[in-house]
Design an enzyme around this catalytic site. Structure first.
Site, PDB file in Angstrom:
ATOM      1  N   ASP A 141      19.939 -61.192-148.286  1.00 41.63           N
ATOM      2  CA  ASP A 141      18.996 -60.483-147.345  1.00 41.63           C
ATOM      3  C   ASP A 141      17.721 -59.613-148.328  1.00 41.63           C
ATOM      4  O   ASP A 141      17.199 -58.631-147.949  1.00 41.63           O
ATOM      5  CB  ASP A 141      19.308 -59.671-146.431  1.00 41.63           C
ATOM      6  CG  ASP A 141      18.315 -59.245-145.274  1.00 41.63           C
ATOM      7  OD1 ASP A 141      18.545 -58.392-144.490  1.00 41.63           O
ATOM      8  OD2 ASP A 141      17.563 -60.039-145.189  1.00 41.63           O
ATOM      9  N   LYS A 144      12.976 -62.809-150.996  1.00 45.05           N
ATOM     10  CA  LYS A 144      12.976 -64.270-150.376  1.00 45.05           C
ATOM     11  C   LYS A 144      13.013 -65.236-151.556  1.00 45.05           C
ATOM     12  O   LYS A 144      13.557 -66.334-151.444  1.00 45.05           O
ATOM     13  CB  LYS A 144      12.037 -64.621-149.264  1.00 45.05           C
ATOM     14  CG  LYS A 144      12.316 -63.424-148.081  1.00 45.05           C
ATOM     15  CD  LYS A 144      13.477 -63.053-147.986  1.00 45.05           C
ATOM     16  CE  LYS A 144      13.503 -61.756-146.982  1.00 45.05           C
ATOM     17  NZ  LYS A 144      14.970 -61.308-146.859  1.00 45.05           N
ATOM     18  N   ASP A 169      19.480 -64.367-144.505  1.00 50.99           N
ATOM     19  CA  ASP A 169      18.652 -63.872-143.375  1.00 50.99           C
ATOM     20  C   ASP A 169      17.262 -64.474-143.630  1.00 50.99           C
ATOM     21  O   ASP A 169      16.960 -64.901-144.802  1.00 50.99           O
ATOM     22  CB  ASP A 169      18.459 -62.496-143.410  1.00 50.99           C
ATOM     23  CG  ASP A 169      17.501 -61.939-142.097  1.00 50.99           C
ATOM     24  OD1 ASP A 169      17.361 -60.878-142.096  1.00 50.99           O
ATOM     25  OD2 ASP A 169      17.797 -62.847-141.104  1.00 50.99           O
ATOM     26  N   ASN A 170      16.282 -64.717-142.423  1.00 47.39           N
ATOM     27  CA  ASN A 170      14.967 -64.715-142.572  1.00 47.39           C
ATOM     28  C   ASN A 170      14.468 -66.202-143.246  1.00 47.39           C
ATOM     29  O   ASN A 170      13.444 -66.307-143.994  1.00 47.39           O
ATOM     30  CB  ASN A 170      14.162 -63.983-143.801  1.00 47.39           C
ATOM     31  CG  ASN A 170      14.570 -62.270-143.224  1.00 47.39           C
ATOM     32  OD1 ASN A 170      15.299 -61.670-144.183  1.00 47.39           O
ATOM     33  ND2 ASN A 170      14.254 -61.946-142.185  1.00 47.39           N
ATOM     34  N   GLU A 199      13.809 -59.544-135.991  1.00 56.61           N
ATOM     35  CA  GLU A 199      14.074 -58.004-135.674  1.00 56.61           C
ATOM     36  C   GLU A 199      13.004 -57.243-135.084  1.00 56.61           C
ATOM     37  O   GLU A 199      11.886 -57.362-135.321  1.00 56.61           O
ATOM     38  CB  GLU A 199      14.694 -57.082-136.853  1.00 56.61           C
ATOM     39  CG  GLU A 199      14.022 -57.028-138.314  1.00 56.61           C
ATOM     40  CD  GLU A 199      14.191 -58.130-138.973  1.00 56.61           C
ATOM     41  OE1 GLU A 199      14.739 -59.288-138.876  1.00 56.61           O
ATOM     42  OE2 GLU A 199      13.762 -57.923-140.310  1.00 56.61           O
TER      43      GLU A 199
HETATM   44  C1  662 Z   1      14.923 -58.716-158.988  1.00 58.03           C
HETATM   45  C2  662 Z   1      14.657 -58.680-157.707  1.00 58.03           C
HETATM   46  C3  662 Z   1      15.804 -59.520-157.001  1.00 58.03           C
HETATM   47  N1  662 Z   1      16.966 -58.787-157.267  1.00 58.03           N
HETATM   48  C4  662 Z   1      17.375 -57.530-156.380  1.00 58.03           C
HETATM   49  N2  662 Z   1      18.385 -56.951-156.785  1.00 58.03           N
HETATM   50  C5  662 Z   1      18.753 -55.678-156.009  1.00 58.03           C
HETATM   51  N3  662 Z   1      18.200 -55.226-154.846  1.00 58.03           N
HETATM   52  C6  662 Z   1      17.043 -56.250-154.540  1.00 58.03           C
HETATM   53  C7  662 Z   1      16.700 -57.331-155.135  1.00 58.03           C
HETATM   54  N4  662 Z   1      15.499 -57.777-154.702  1.00 58.03           N
HETATM   55  C8  662 Z   1      15.365 -57.129-153.717  1.00 58.03           C
HETATM   56  N5  662 Z   1      16.225 -55.847-153.609  1.00 58.03           N
HETATM   57  C9  662 Z   1      16.244 -55.047-152.583  1.00 58.03           C
HETATM   58  O1  662 Z   1      16.571 -55.682-151.271  1.00 58.03           O
HETATM   59  C10 662 Z   1      15.615 -55.065-150.307  1.00 58.03           C
HETATM   60  C11 662 Z   1      14.869 -56.089-150.017  1.00 58.03           C
HETATM   61  C12 662 Z   1      14.674 -56.897-148.724  1.00 58.03           C
HETATM   62  C13 662 Z   1      13.379 -57.854-148.536  1.00 58.03           C
HETATM   63  N6  662 Z   1      13.514 -58.128-147.223  1.00 58.03           N
HETATM   64  C14 662 Z   1      12.197 -58.604-146.873  1.00 58.03           C
HETATM   65  O2  662 Z   1      11.321 -58.693-147.522  1.00 58.03           O
HETATM   66  C15 662 Z   1      12.396 -59.112-145.184  1.00 58.03           C
HETATM   67  C16 662 Z   1      10.917 -59.008-144.777  1.00 58.03           C
HETATM   68  C17 662 Z   1      10.920 -59.229-143.224  1.00 58.03           C
HETATM   69  C18 662 Z   1       9.555 -59.268-142.617  1.00 58.03           C
HETATM   70  C19 662 Z   1       9.314 -60.122-141.705  1.00 58.03           C
HETATM   71  C20 662 Z   1       8.043 -60.276-140.861  1.00 58.03           C
HETATM   72  C21 662 Z   1       7.021 -59.593-141.505  1.00 58.03           C
HETATM   73  F1  662 Z   1       5.616 -59.631-140.987  1.00 58.03           F
HETATM   74  C22 662 Z   1       7.179 -58.632-142.623  1.00 58.03           C
HETATM   75  C23 662 Z   1       8.359 -58.585-143.041  1.00 58.03           C
HETATM   76  C24 662 Z   1      11.972 -59.406-142.366  1.00 58.03           C
HETATM   77  C25 662 Z   1      13.353 -59.280-143.097  1.00 58.03           C
HETATM   78  O3  662 Z   1      14.381 -59.314-142.283  1.00 58.03           O
HETATM   79  C26 662 Z   1      13.419 -59.080-144.742  1.00 58.03           C
HETATM   80  O4  662 Z   1      14.520 -58.834-144.958  1.00 58.03           O
HETATM   81  C27 662 Z   1      15.208 -53.793-150.987  1.00 58.03           C
HETATM   82  C28 662 Z   1      14.088 -53.655-150.122  1.00 58.03           C
HETATM   83  C29 662 Z   1      15.115 -54.158-152.258  1.00 58.03           C
HETATM   84  O5  662 Z   1      14.866 -53.080-152.840  1.00 58.03           O
HETATM   85 MG    MG Z   2      16.262 -59.776-143.517  1.00 59.05          MG
END
Ligand code: 662
Ligand code: MG
Length: 214
Positions: A141, A144, A169-170, A199
């Site tokens: 999650d 993406k 997810d997503n 959500e």
């Molecule tokens: C080096 C990077 C990879 N490594 C990584 N290593 C460790 N941690 C990492 C890595 N990459 C990311 N993260 C962390 O995970 C989290 C990131 C989560 C991201 N989730 C979404 O973007 C999303 C968007 C929508 C959405 C739907 C509709 C809309 F209109 C707008 C938004 C809905 C949803 O259910 C969603 O989960 C957190 C914020 C971020 O710091």
């Molecule tokens: Mg999500």
């Protein structure tokens, strides 16, 4: 003073949820994010599907990619039997700090290891540094565009065994098209799509379950 949305979510939980009661933590995050400020937690509709997949997998070693505020960590860990190991990876220190407090308030901190760092760095450390043999369940999650590379990294690090469940997810919104194409066509997974809703919104979304064939 709560400057960030994540701190406001934490504050609302601390004020309104019941300490040691994971369900009340989940309910209050959902209440805040549906009534006050939208936030990208998996939410209750997709959350019920997540609950069911976790229950039927009965996992002992679980990895989550992208902790954020800890909503899905609480959701998953509230279902786990004692002695199970749950690792969740978050590279943003501010989010990791909020998540730890939310997980602690729910009374689940003993089951959870919040690993601060990037999945690309941490996944290769799981076997030696964290004494993981293989993973029974992975909840994906995070960003993406990292779903596919990190799934391939899990394979490369021999962390998946026959029957390991990768639940993402997503896969509709925001979508992870390269991940979907990969797990459905590479021949290494048996895939199932679970249609649901984004959500706190009426938009369609879905979870994808990919079971590793070993
Ligand atoms: C080096 C990077 C990879 N490594 C990584 N290593 C460790 N941690 C990492 C890595 N990459 C990311 N993260 C962390 O995970 C989290 C990131 C989560 C991201 N989730 C979404 O973007 C999303 C968007 C929508 C959405 C739907 C509709 C809309 F209109 C707008 C938004 C809905 C949803 O259910 C969603 O989960 C957190 C914020 C971020 O710091
Ligand atoms: Mg999500």
């Amino acid at each position: 003073l709560c400057q960030t949305k994540e701190q406001r979510i934490l504050d609302f939980v601390l004020k309104n949820a019941v300490r040691g009661d994971p369900q009340s933590v989940i309910d209050n995050i959902d209440k805040y994010c549906s009534q006050r400020e939208w936030s990208m937690n998996v939410g209750n509709e997709k959350g019920i599907i997540l609950d069911n997949v976790v229950k039927e997998s009965n996992p002992s070693t679980i990895l989550e990619l992208g902790t954020y505020c800890g909503y899905s960590a609480v959701r998953i860990c509230r279902l786990l039997k004692p002695g199970v190991r749950f690792f969740t990876v978050e590279f943003n220190p501010a989010y990791a700090a909020v998540a730890k407090q939310i997980i602690e308030f729910a009374g689940l901190i003993d089951k959870v290891q919040v690993l601060e760092g990037s999945t690309g760095d941490i996944i290769p450390q799981l076997k030696k540094k964290y004494e993981v043999d293989t993973l029974d369940f992975v909840f994906v999650d995070h960003w993406k565009d990292k779903y596919k590379p990190d799934t391939q990294l899990l394979e490369k690090c021999n962390l998946l065994r026959k029957g390991s469940v990768v639940l993402a997810d997503n896969v509709i919104v925001p979508g992870a098209p390269d991940f979907l194409e990969y797990v459905r066509n590479c021949g290494k997974y048996d895939c199932t799509n679970f249609p649901s809703f984004l959500e706190y919104m009426d938009e369609k979304d879905a979870l994808e379950k990919a079971v590793f064939r070993g």
